[in-house]
Design a protein around this motif. Structure first.
Motif, PDB file in Angstrom:
ATOM      1  N   MET A 161      41.753  20.695  41.299  1.00 19.20           N
ATOM      2  CA  MET A 161      40.685  21.319  41.487  1.00 19.20           C
ATOM      3  C   MET A 161      40.380  19.525  41.236  1.00 19.20           C
ATOM      4  N   ASN A 162      38.825  19.320  42.402  1.00 16.44           N
ATOM      5  CA  ASN A 162      38.237  18.448  41.560  1.00 16.44           C
ATOM      6  C   ASN A 162      36.461  19.393  41.427  1.00 16.44           C
ATOM      7  N   LEU A 163      35.889  18.297  40.009  1.00 12.69           N
ATOM      8  CA  LEU A 163      34.937  18.798  39.447  1.00 12.69           C
ATOM      9  C   LEU A 163      33.971  17.937  39.373  1.00 12.69           C
ATOM     10  N   THR A 164      32.665  17.969  40.053  1.00 12.36           N
ATOM     11  CA  THR A 164      31.743  16.803  40.685  1.00 12.36           C
ATOM     12  C   THR A 164      30.736  17.308  39.432  1.00 12.36           C
ATOM     13  N   ARG A 207      28.511  18.990  29.240  1.00 10.81           N
ATOM     14  CA  ARG A 207      29.746  18.343  30.610  1.00 10.81           C
ATOM     15  C   ARG A 207      30.754  19.580  30.064  1.00 10.81           C
ATOM     16  N   GLU A 208      31.053  19.202  28.501  1.00 13.31           N
ATOM     17  CA  GLU A 208      31.198  20.705  27.798  1.00 13.31           C
ATOM     18  C   GLU A 208      31.228  21.918  28.361  1.00 13.31           C
ATOM     19  N   TYR A 209      30.159  21.584  28.194  1.00 17.87           N
ATOM     20  CA  TYR A 209      29.892  24.204  28.280  1.00 17.87           C
ATOM     21  C   TYR A 209      29.834  23.768  29.489  1.00 17.87           C
ATOM     22  N   VAL A 210      29.595  23.434  30.624  1.00 17.15           N
ATOM     23  CA  VAL A 210      29.674  23.897  31.842  1.00 17.15           C
ATOM     24  C   VAL A 210      31.281  23.810  31.828  1.00 17.15           C
ATOM     25  N   LEU A 211      32.723  23.539  31.273  1.00 15.61           N
ATOM     26  CA  LEU A 211      33.801  23.187  31.653  1.00 15.61           C
ATOM     27  C   LEU A 211      34.775  24.555  31.315  1.00 15.61           C
ATOM     28  N   THR A 212      33.813  25.136  29.608  1.00 15.18           N
ATOM     29  CA  THR A 212      34.106  26.313  29.221  1.00 15.18           C
ATOM     30  C   THR A 212      34.210  27.142  30.106  1.00 15.18           C
ATOM     31  N   LYS A 213      32.430  27.610  30.616  1.00 12.19           N
ATOM     32  CA  LYS A 213      32.054  28.213  31.373  1.00 12.19           C
ATOM     33  C   LYS A 213      32.771  28.376  32.655  1.00 12.19           C
ATOM     34  N   LEU A 214      33.186  27.401  33.759  1.00 12.96           N
ATOM     35  CA  LEU A 214      33.784  27.648  34.562  1.00 12.96           C
ATOM     36  C   LEU A 214      35.202  28.248  34.047  1.00 12.96           C
ATOM     37  N   ASP A 215      35.749  27.829  32.518  1.00 15.10           N
ATOM     38  CA  ASP A 215      36.916  27.975  32.350  1.00 15.10           C
ATOM     39  C   ASP A 215      36.717  29.776  32.633  1.00 15.10           C
ATOM     40  N   ASP A 253      42.229  31.347  41.251  1.00 17.10           N
ATOM     41  CA  ASP A 253      43.364  29.790  40.197  1.00 17.10           C
ATOM     42  C   ASP A 253      43.181  29.142  41.608  1.00 17.10           C
ATOM     43  N   GLN A 254      42.500  30.099  42.847  1.00 19.08           N
ATOM     44  CA  GLN A 254      43.177  29.108  43.706  1.00 19.08           C
ATOM     45  C   GLN A 254      41.205  28.114  44.229  1.00 19.08           C
ATOM     46  N   VAL A 255      40.507  27.616  43.590  1.00 17.65           N
ATOM     47  CA  VAL A 255      39.535  26.436  43.655  1.00 17.65           C
ATOM     48  C   VAL A 255      39.652  25.467  44.257  1.00 17.65           C
ATOM     49  N   VAL A 256      39.524  24.852  44.884  1.00 19.59           N
ATOM     50  CA  VAL A 256      39.651  23.949  45.345  1.00 19.59           C
ATOM     51  C   VAL A 256      38.319  22.720  44.714  1.00 19.59           C
ATOM     52  N   MET A 309      26.922  31.032  36.015  1.00 18.46           N
ATOM     53  CA  MET A 309      28.203  30.923  35.172  1.00 18.46           C
ATOM     54  C   MET A 309      28.458  33.008  35.367  1.00 18.46           C
ATOM     55  N   ASP A 310      27.605  33.425  35.449  1.00 12.06           N
ATOM     56  CA  ASP A 310      27.830  35.348  35.822  1.00 12.06           C
ATOM     57  C   ASP A 310      27.494  35.834  37.236  1.00 12.06           C
ATOM     58  N   LYS A 311      26.485  34.806  37.661  1.00  8.55           N
ATOM     59  CA  LYS A 311      26.528  35.090  39.128  1.00  8.55           C
ATOM     60  C   LYS A 311      27.453  34.695  39.785  1.00  8.55           C
ATOM     61  N   LEU A 312      28.629  33.712  39.140  1.00 10.42           N
ATOM     62  CA  LEU A 312      29.748  32.671  40.446  1.00 10.42           C
ATOM     63  C   LEU A 312      30.644  33.943  39.803  1.00 10.42           C
ATOM     64  N   ASP A 313      30.550  34.444  38.496  1.00 11.79           N
ATOM     65  CA  ASP A 313      32.080  35.183  38.463  1.00 11.79           C
ATOM     66  C   ASP A 313      32.037  36.738  39.758  1.00 11.79           C
ATOM     67  N   ARG A 314      30.793  37.142  39.138  1.00 13.37           N
ATOM     68  CA  ARG A 314      30.929  38.368  39.961  1.00 13.37           C
ATOM     69  C   ARG A 314      31.123  37.839  41.256  1.00 13.37           C
ATOM     70  N   GLN A 315      30.520  36.698  42.280  1.00 14.80           N
ATOM     71  CA  GLN A 315      30.653  36.587  43.955  1.00 14.80           C
ATOM     72  C   GLN A 315      32.545  36.139  43.851  1.00 14.80           C
ATOM     73  N   VAL A 316      32.694  35.151  43.243  1.00 11.01           N
ATOM     74  CA  VAL A 316      34.793  34.536  42.687  1.00 11.01           C
ATOM     75  C   VAL A 316      35.785  36.564  43.228  1.00 11.01           C
ATOM     76  N   VAL A 317      35.069  37.074  41.746  1.00 10.44           N
ATOM     77  CA  VAL A 317      35.384  38.143  41.514  1.00 10.44           C
ATOM     78  C   VAL A 317      35.927  39.188  43.139  1.00 10.44           C
ATOM     79  N   LYS A 318      33.945  39.462  43.678  1.00  3.10           N
ATOM     80  CA  LYS A 318      34.037  39.336  44.876  1.00  3.10           C
ATOM     81  C   LYS A 318      35.217  39.577  46.350  1.00  3.10           C
ATOM     82  N   HIS A 319      34.921  38.195  46.345  1.00  2.00           N
ATOM     83  CA  HIS A 319      35.919  37.496  47.062  1.00  2.00           C
ATOM     84  C   HIS A 319      37.338  37.618  47.139  1.00  2.00           C
ATOM     85  N   LYS A 320      38.202  37.473  45.631  1.00  2.00           N
ATOM     86  CA  LYS A 320      38.981  38.214  45.378  1.00  2.00           C
ATOM     87  C   LYS A 320      39.438  39.577  45.209  1.00  2.00           C
ATOM     88  N   ASP A 321      38.464  40.255  45.131  1.00  2.00           N
ATOM     89  CA  ASP A 321      38.707  41.881  46.176  1.00  2.00           C
ATOM     90  C   ASP A 321      38.860  41.891  47.620  1.00  2.00           C
TER      91      ASP A 321
END
Length: 117
Positions: free
Chosen positions: A1-4, A17-25, A32-35, A83-95
């Motif tokens: 996973m490339n992270l910028t 940076r650490e706060y964003v990383l913990t939220k992205l976890d 897990d298929q994040v590119v 991260m809440d919005k992103l999590d909802r969209q990722v779960v929706k995409h996975k479903d």
């Protein structure tokens, strides 16, 4: 996973940076298929009293690009909402990816090939 993680009118501190990383976890734990992940943190100075902190993310997963953005007075609160919005969209995409094995409407009614009237 490339992270910028980059900042506009803002220096990205190690704490940010650490706060964003913990939220992205949380997002990568659900899917897990994040590119590629690109996070942009911005401070907009509209007036002296009004300061708006903006966070946006562009997430590239297998088969789709997901974009989210939020604004808030506090940058950490903006990252939380983002991260809440992103999590909802990722779960929706996975479903959507996993929901390919549903039955057709004809099969649910018990009709095998007869037209619905």
């Amino acid at each position: 996973m490339n992270l910028t993680i980059s900042g506009h009118h803002l220096e990205v501190t190690p704490a940010l940076r650490e706060y964003v990383l913990t939220k992205l976890d949380r997002v990568t734990r659900h899917f897990d298929q994040v590119v590629d992940v690109s996070v942009l943190l911005t401070v907009e100075k509209l007036k002296e009293k009004e300061r708006r902190q903006k966070a946006e993310v562009n997430l590239h997963v297998k088969g789709k690009d997901i974009f989210c953005e939020t604004s808030h007075e506090d940058l950490y609160a903006a990252i939380d909402e983002l991260m809440d919005k992103l999590d909802r969209q990722v779960v929706k995409h996975k479903d959507r990816l996993q929901d390919h094995h549903h039955q057709s409407p004809k099969r649910l009614n018990g009709d095998l090939g007869e037209p619905l009237s």
